[in-house]
Scaffold this motif. Structure first.
Motif, PDB file in Angstrom:
ATOM      1  N   LEU A   1      35.876 -25.052 -19.027  1.00 40.02           N
ATOM      2  CA  LEU A   1      36.081 -25.578 -17.680  1.00 40.02           C
ATOM      3  C   LEU A   1      35.195 -24.893 -16.653  1.00 40.02           C
ATOM      4  O   LEU A   1      34.602 -25.555 -15.789  1.00 40.02           O
ATOM      5  CB  LEU A   1      37.555 -25.429 -17.287  1.00 40.02           C
ATOM      6  N   VAL A   2      35.099 -23.562 -16.711  1.00 38.32           N
ATOM      7  CA  VAL A   2      34.428 -22.814 -15.640  1.00 38.32           C
ATOM      8  C   VAL A   2      33.019 -22.373 -16.013  1.00 38.32           C
ATOM      9  O   VAL A   2      32.296 -21.853 -15.155  1.00 38.32           O
ATOM     10  CB  VAL A   2      35.258 -21.578 -15.227  1.00 38.32           C
ATOM     11  N   PHE A   3      32.605 -22.552 -17.278  1.00 31.06           N
ATOM     12  CA  PHE A   3      31.274 -22.089 -17.667  1.00 31.06           C
ATOM     13  C   PHE A   3      30.450 -23.193 -18.322  1.00 31.06           C
ATOM     14  O   PHE A   3      29.377 -23.556 -17.829  1.00 31.06           O
ATOM     15  CB  PHE A   3      31.387 -20.894 -18.619  1.00 31.06           C
ATOM     16  N   VAL A   4      30.950 -23.748 -19.425  1.00 30.02           N
ATOM     17  CA  VAL A   4      30.156 -24.708 -20.188  1.00 30.02           C
ATOM     18  C   VAL A   4      29.936 -26.001 -19.399  1.00 30.02           C
ATOM     19  O   VAL A   4      28.805 -26.499 -19.299  1.00 30.02           O
ATOM     20  CB  VAL A   4      30.828 -24.999 -21.541  1.00 30.02           C
TER      21      VAL A   4
ATOM     22  N   PRO B   1      30.082 -26.660 -16.010  1.00 28.65           N
ATOM     23  CA  PRO B   1      29.119 -26.522 -14.903  1.00 28.65           C
ATOM     24  C   PRO B   1      27.688 -26.316 -15.387  1.00 28.65           C
ATOM     25  O   PRO B   1      26.746 -26.815 -14.755  1.00 28.65           O
ATOM     26  CB  PRO B   1      29.634 -25.284 -14.149  1.00 28.65           C
ATOM     27  N   LEU B   2      27.527 -25.604 -16.511  1.00 32.77           N
ATOM     28  CA  LEU B   2      26.180 -25.392 -17.042  1.00 32.77           C
ATOM     29  C   LEU B   2      25.553 -26.707 -17.481  1.00 32.77           C
ATOM     30  O   LEU B   2      24.381 -26.984 -17.181  1.00 32.77           O
ATOM     31  CB  LEU B   2      26.248 -24.410 -18.215  1.00 32.77           C
ATOM     32  N   ILE B   3      26.328 -27.526 -18.166  1.00 29.87           N
ATOM     33  CA  ILE B   3      25.827 -28.839 -18.584  1.00 29.87           C
ATOM     34  C   ILE B   3      25.488 -29.702 -17.365  1.00 29.87           C
ATOM     35  O   ILE B   3      24.471 -30.412 -17.345  1.00 29.87           O
ATOM     36  CB  ILE B   3      26.867 -29.544 -19.480  1.00 29.87           C
ATOM     37  N   GLU B   4      26.328 -29.623 -16.335  1.00 28.44           N
ATOM     38  CA  GLU B   4      26.086 -30.407 -15.127  1.00 28.44           C
ATOM     39  C   GLU B   4      24.802 -29.973 -14.423  1.00 28.44           C
ATOM     40  O   GLU B   4      24.031 -30.814 -13.936  1.00 28.44           O
ATOM     41  CB  GLU B   4      27.272 -30.268 -14.175  1.00 28.44           C
ATOM     42  N   ILE B   5      24.558 -28.671 -14.372  1.00 29.92           N
ATOM     43  CA  ILE B   5      23.332 -28.179 -13.734  1.00 29.92           C
ATOM     44  C   ILE B   5      22.104 -28.689 -14.482  1.00 29.92           C
ATOM     45  O   ILE B   5      21.120 -29.139 -13.872  1.00 29.92           O
ATOM     46  CB  ILE B   5      23.336 -26.636 -13.684  1.00 29.92           C
TER      47      ILE B   5
ATOM     48  N   LEU C   1      41.713 -19.458 -23.961  1.00 31.44           N
ATOM     49  CA  LEU C   1      40.451 -18.870 -23.509  1.00 31.44           C
ATOM     50  C   LEU C   1      39.310 -19.867 -23.644  1.00 31.44           C
ATOM     51  O   LEU C   1      38.463 -19.983 -22.748  1.00 31.44           O
ATOM     52  CB  LEU C   1      40.148 -17.607 -24.317  1.00 31.44           C
ATOM     53  N   GLY C   2      39.296 -20.601 -24.768  1.00 34.10           N
ATOM     54  CA  GLY C   2      38.247 -21.600 -24.954  1.00 34.10           C
ATOM     55  C   GLY C   2      38.293 -22.683 -23.896  1.00 34.10           C
ATOM     56  O   GLY C   2      37.257 -23.134 -23.403  1.00 34.10           O
ATOM     57  N   ALA C   3      39.506 -23.099 -23.529  1.00 33.54           N
ATOM     58  CA  ALA C   3      39.649 -24.133 -22.496  1.00 33.54           C
ATOM     59  C   ALA C   3      39.130 -23.635 -21.150  1.00 33.54           C
ATOM     60  O   ALA C   3      38.451 -24.368 -20.417  1.00 33.54           O
ATOM     61  CB  ALA C   3      41.113 -24.556 -22.384  1.00 33.54           C
TER      62      ALA C   3
END
Length: 294
Positions: free
Chosen positions: A21-24, A26-30, A15-17
């Motif tokens: 991948l799909v939340f943390v 992309p958020l950092i990239e934004i 779940l952490g992975a």
């Protein structure tokens, strides 16, 4: 036995992975891209700068988007809370008195909650269609009233979008309020009636304190949801006429995929994220203070 014990964190790794991948990530990239002047024009280089935030802070277009968004959120949240509570009280009263139609009413209200936002936008666009063929204008004509420019007049368009969103969001408020009403102690209500309390006095002294935590949850939930509204608005008005109904989430989409200003769109999305975090922070502070008192 101890050698075969599985540590709990091992079960959380998949779940952490997925979350990383799909939340943390992309958020950092934004957040990273928001500090650039990146554009979606193919092959165009970018550099790190705060010009996107300066442009957002100084831009009249962003100020107009914030004004439209806050008006949209304010009236949507107020009427969703009030109508949701009113419908829940009516349905609960009908159920306790054994009146017919309580189950049907709950089903009809829940239907609005189950319909996707895009479909709701299409439905209300058909209702608001201007000219004699529009459903609402046809009904107005039956009672001798002139047709209205529901979506072509800027002020009327914002009101129309807000009405559609209230219809959509009232269901969630009704669900939460109805669930809360089932926890109100009936013996306290009976005692209040014996003491001569009226309906409003019983509601203020007994029902409202029980509902207050749920009202706080509902307030935060529908406020965050309304701030993030995108699908219904783009299907109903596409932000028009002009930018009269361009709420913040739609403004982010417009900057990124229409204006191709990826950096500025990312900066606007960070502002939207901060607004959501403030709302959640206010709720957690309220619950912590309430738990400290109790």
């Amino acid at each position: 036995m101890g050698g075969h014990r599985v540590r709990p964190w091992l079960w959380m790794l998949p779940l952490g992975a997925v979350l990383l991948l799909v939340f943390v990530y992309p958020l950092i990239e934004i957040v990273r891209v928001s500090f650039t002047d990146a554009s979606l024009v193919a092959g165009e280089p970018y550099s790190y700068t705060v010009s996107a935030y300066r442009s957002v802070a100084a831009g009249q277009d962003f100020a107009d988007i914030l004004r439209i968004t806050f008006l949209f959120v304010l009236f949507s949240v107020v009427f969703q809370l009030l109508l949701g509570l009113a419908i829940a009280l009516l349905v609960d009263t009908a159920r306790r008195r054994g009146l017919r139609g309580a189950m049907v009413t709950r089903t009809v209200v829940l239907t609005a909650w189950a319909i996707p936002g895009v479909v709701i936008g299409v439905i209300w666009r058909m209702l608001y269609q201007e000219g004699p063929s529009g459903i609402l204008n046809y009904l107005l004509g039956l009672v001798g009233l002139p047709g209205q420019e529901f979506l072509s007049d800027p002020d009327a368009a914002l009101v129309s979008v807000t009405v559609a969103n209230v219809w959509r969001g009232t269901a969630l408020s009704m669900i939460l309020m109805y669930a809360g009403l089932q926890t109100v102690p009936r013996d306290l209500l009976e005692a209040a009636r014996i003491d001569g309390a009226g309906v409003l006095q019983s509601f203020r002294a007994v029902t409202f304190p029980v509902l207050l935590p749920l009202i706080a949850i509902d307030l935060v939930t529908i406020t965050v949801e309304t701030f993030n509204t995108f699908d219904m608005v783009i299907a109903l008005t596409e932000g028009g006429p002009g930018t009269a109904t361009q709420v913040l989430a739609l403004g982010v989409y417009d900057q990124m995929f229409n204006q191709l200003a990826f950096g500025r769109g990312a900066a606007m999305s960070v502002v939207l994220l901060l607004i959501n975090l403030v709302m959640v922070g206010v709720y957690f502070r309220y619950t912590a203070r309430r738990e400290a008192i109790t």
